[in-house]
Design an enzyme around this catalytic site. Sequence first.
Site, mmCIF file in Angstrom:
data_model
loop_
_atom_site.group_PDB
_atom_site.id
_atom_site.type_symbol
_atom_site.label_atom_id
_atom_site.label_comp_id
_atom_site.label_asym_id
_atom_site.label_seq_id
_atom_site.Cartn_x
_atom_site.Cartn_y
_atom_site.Cartn_z
ATOM 1 N N GLY A 69 78.955 55.565 17.690
ATOM 2 C CA GLY A 69 78.175 56.140 18.785
ATOM 3 C C GLY A 69 77.139 57.112 18.282
ATOM 4 O O GLY A 69 77.164 57.504 17.115
ATOM 5 N N PRO A 70 76.221 57.514 19.170
ATOM 6 C CA PRO A 70 75.142 58.423 18.765
ATOM 7 C C PRO A 70 75.671 59.785 18.315
ATOM 8 O O PRO A 70 76.811 60.139 18.622
ATOM 9 C CB PRO A 70 74.296 58.568 20.028
ATOM 10 C CG PRO A 70 74.932 57.781 21.096
ATOM 11 C CD PRO A 70 76.158 57.133 20.574
ATOM 12 N N PRO A 71 74.866 60.556 17.585
ATOM 13 C CA PRO A 71 75.293 61.869 17.091
ATOM 14 C C PRO A 71 75.657 62.824 18.232
ATOM 15 O O PRO A 71 75.067 62.750 19.309
ATOM 16 C CB PRO A 71 74.057 62.410 16.357
ATOM 17 C CG PRO A 71 73.175 61.252 16.136
ATOM 18 C CD PRO A 71 73.499 60.231 17.171
ATOM 19 N N GLY A 72 76.623 63.680 17.975
ATOM 20 C CA GLY A 72 76.968 64.724 18.931
ATOM 21 C C GLY A 72 77.754 64.270 20.137
ATOM 22 O O GLY A 72 77.840 64.974 21.131
ATOM 23 N N LYS A 116 82.664 62.416 18.156
ATOM 24 C CA LYS A 116 83.465 61.553 17.292
ATOM 25 C C LYS A 116 84.388 62.390 16.396
ATOM 26 O O LYS A 116 85.563 62.090 16.267
ATOM 27 C CB LYS A 116 82.542 60.664 16.440
ATOM 28 C CG LYS A 116 81.720 59.715 17.288
ATOM 29 C CD LYS A 116 80.881 58.763 16.456
ATOM 30 C CE LYS A 116 79.752 59.474 15.722
ATOM 31 N NZ LYS A 116 78.770 60.093 16.623
ATOM 32 N N THR A 117 83.834 63.434 15.802
ATOM 33 C CA THR A 117 84.649 64.308 14.968
ATOM 34 C C THR A 117 85.767 64.936 15.787
ATOM 35 O O THR A 117 86.920 65.001 15.373
ATOM 36 C CB THR A 117 83.782 65.411 14.345
ATOM 37 O OG1 THR A 117 82.642 64.799 13.754
ATOM 38 C CG2 THR A 117 84.540 66.197 13.304
ATOM 39 N N GLU A 125 50.055 66.388 34.583
ATOM 40 C CA GLU A 125 51.483 66.454 34.956
ATOM 41 C C GLU A 125 51.687 66.175 36.441
ATOM 42 O O GLU A 125 52.627 65.491 36.830
ATOM 43 C CB GLU A 125 52.079 67.811 34.581
ATOM 44 C CG GLU A 125 52.130 68.081 33.081
ATOM 45 C CD GLU A 125 52.891 67.020 32.308
ATOM 46 O OE1 GLU A 125 53.882 66.480 32.831
ATOM 47 O OE2 GLU A 125 52.481 66.707 31.170
HETATM 48 P P1 ADP Z 1 79.859 63.774 16.403
HETATM 49 O O1 ADP Z 1 80.941 63.799 15.390
HETATM 50 O O2 ADP Z 1 79.943 62.612 17.344
HETATM 51 O O3 ADP Z 1 78.469 63.952 15.875
HETATM 52 P P2 ADP Z 1 81.072 66.235 17.185
HETATM 53 O O4 ADP Z 1 82.455 65.812 17.458
HETATM 54 O O5 ADP Z 1 80.813 66.896 15.875
HETATM 55 O O6 ADP Z 1 80.069 65.017 17.367
HETATM 56 O O7 ADP Z 1 80.585 67.165 18.371
HETATM 57 C C1 ADP Z 1 79.840 68.333 18.148
HETATM 58 C C2 ADP Z 1 80.170 69.364 19.194
HETATM 59 O O8 ADP Z 1 79.703 68.936 20.474
HETATM 60 C C3 ADP Z 1 81.648 69.597 19.365
HETATM 61 O O9 ADP Z 1 82.104 70.590 18.512
HETATM 62 C C4 ADP Z 1 81.757 70.027 20.821
HETATM 63 O O10 ADP Z 1 81.506 71.407 20.952
HETATM 64 C C5 ADP Z 1 80.625 69.273 21.490
HETATM 65 N N1 ADP Z 1 81.076 68.033 22.137
HETATM 66 C C6 ADP Z 1 80.640 66.786 21.852
HETATM 67 N N2 ADP Z 1 81.230 65.872 22.639
HETATM 68 C C7 ADP Z 1 82.075 66.541 23.447
HETATM 69 C C8 ADP Z 1 82.987 66.143 24.489
HETATM 70 N N3 ADP Z 1 83.125 64.852 24.847
HETATM 71 N N4 ADP Z 1 83.681 67.118 25.117
HETATM 72 C C9 ADP Z 1 83.548 68.402 24.763
HETATM 73 N N5 ADP Z 1 82.720 68.837 23.793
HETATM 74 C C10 ADP Z 1 81.976 67.933 23.134
HETATM 75 ZN ZN ZN Z 2 51.988 62.467 30.330
#
Ligand code: ADP
Ligand code: ZN
Length: 604
Positions: free
Chosen positions: A206-209, A212-213, A428
Amino acid sequence: MHEVKSPKKPLISYYIIIIAILLLFNLIAMPRINQMEIEEMDYGTFMRMTEKKQIGQVDIRDNEIIFTNKSGSKIYRTGLMEDPDRTQRLYDSGAVFSSEIVEETSPWITMLLSWILPLLIFIGIGQYLSKKLMEKAGGGANSMMFGMGKSNAKIYVKSSSGIKFSDVAGEDEAKENLTEIVEYLHNPKKYTEIGAAMPKGILLVGPPGTGKTMLAKAVAGEADVPFFSMSGSEFVEMFVGMGASKVRDLFRQAKEKAPCIVFIDEIDAIGKKRDGQIGGNDEREQTLNQLLTEMDGFEGNTGVIILAATNRPESLDPALLRPGRFDRRVPVELPDLKGREEILKVHAKKIKVDPDVDFNKIARMASGASGAELANIVNEAALRAVRDGRSCANQQDLEESIEVVIAGYQKKNAILSDQEKKVVAYHEIGHALVAAMQTHSAPVQKITIIPRTSGALGYTMQVEDGDHYLMTKEELENKIATYTAGRAAEELIFHSVTTGASNDIEQATKLARVMISRYGMSRDFDMVALETVSNQYLGGDSSLACSAETQTRIDEEVIELVKTQHEKAYRILEENQEKLHQLADFLYEKETITGAEFMDILNR
Ligand code: ADP
Ligand code: ZN
């Protein structure tokens, strides 16, 4: 490869000597530090002092900030909060950045600590290394790297990871998928008795953030097992052979601690397709081979489960995806409206928020934001509240933070010329007016013409009435008309065009193209797939699957589609020219117009 263990022991005794020296110096320095009394202070007061230019020296440390008042007569300590512009604000306030405030009173110690000690350590290490190199001359240099290549996988033993599934908001499908793993780690016997083997590797895609971690940690937290984590980019280091030895070491540690979770972030950094190019990355290939060997080397029921994360699964080497390796895939998508609301609420629990906050509205406004961005929005809101000296974050803090996080910080000193401001205002309003006049388009939430650091001049925030996955041809056409409307307004009012529409042009073209080649919404091609999508997650790389002649016809249809919509947008603005002027004037005056104000003027 041969294992050579000799460097380990001398290295340890060497470290002990260094630590002893450090302790000695600390003993001498400590009493001096304690002579100066350090007062505790809360972060809000620190920020107010910064604003009032009352800070003399400041020293920002790993987890605290030490600072003095202007005269230097008092020393304070405050906790460290995430606050991206702090350094700039401190600098603007005239504070002096000092690395060792407390040592001020004893310059000789400063000298000792900042010059002589590092010098000693460097000389020592240099001598040690050259001695080792001489001892092992002739291929021996490799053995040194074994010592250094020792895995520094971080181990979060037992509950210290502490994250549970309930901390991960939304992502119900992913959680459901992973429950089975937790179940297995709790009670492996149940599975082995039937003869069922757990998958060894699971790919979180999946996309970043998107968490997943977090999910990987939550699996370890729920199952109450150790968690080893390592990032793919960490494996690929300077020396050839180190990545492979790190992998070997990681798995050795993991097998000792089984049952456990091994998490490999950014696996694409090592697991990219081996493209057979000359001079390919040897280091990466060796690391990948080692990983494959390790995965094949242990049985499915040893209790080591490997989770790996990637946002580009299609770039992975097929060897990694073969049965017995990463053969299970769990999608972790961007959160939908409900997911976004839940994520906001989870993070809002960590700060003080006004009970009246409407999280649903915030979630609607932040359409497309990832979990990490939403977490950032909440943190940003808390910082705003502190800055204004309020005790909790309110609706406005959160709304303003969306813009900060999504559109970049406000750049107050970049001033648009008068004429530029006028053009941007009409541009705009052009977008917004055409969107509003077409019933199917999303209503406008807010428009501002304050420049952002992201480079966007104007910024229109549209609210969608919930996420919907099916869009009609007409809705898509209206969207194209809305994209072209900024430029149309410039043409109508100023009879000239500017460079400000490049992003609009890109968006309109992209949309028109997929309508024809992917969604079968063309005049001529019926339901024939004209392209195949190979990358779902990073913008969708796609390749055309048609003859050159058909390509020409697609291009023609794309041009015609955009042109028709552009003309439609122009017509709508022409018919509503009066409103266009009124709204643009308002925006030009105030620099910001809310959805309510917009509708008010429109319906007047
Ligand atoms: P990835 O590994 O997908 O890049 P992370 O697990 O590192 O993303 O997420 C980064 C931060 O974003 C987490 O520490 C948390 O604070 C927030 N976050 C991301 N997804 C969620 C979620 N589903 N619920 C709560 N917090 C989330
Ligand atoms: Zn525009």
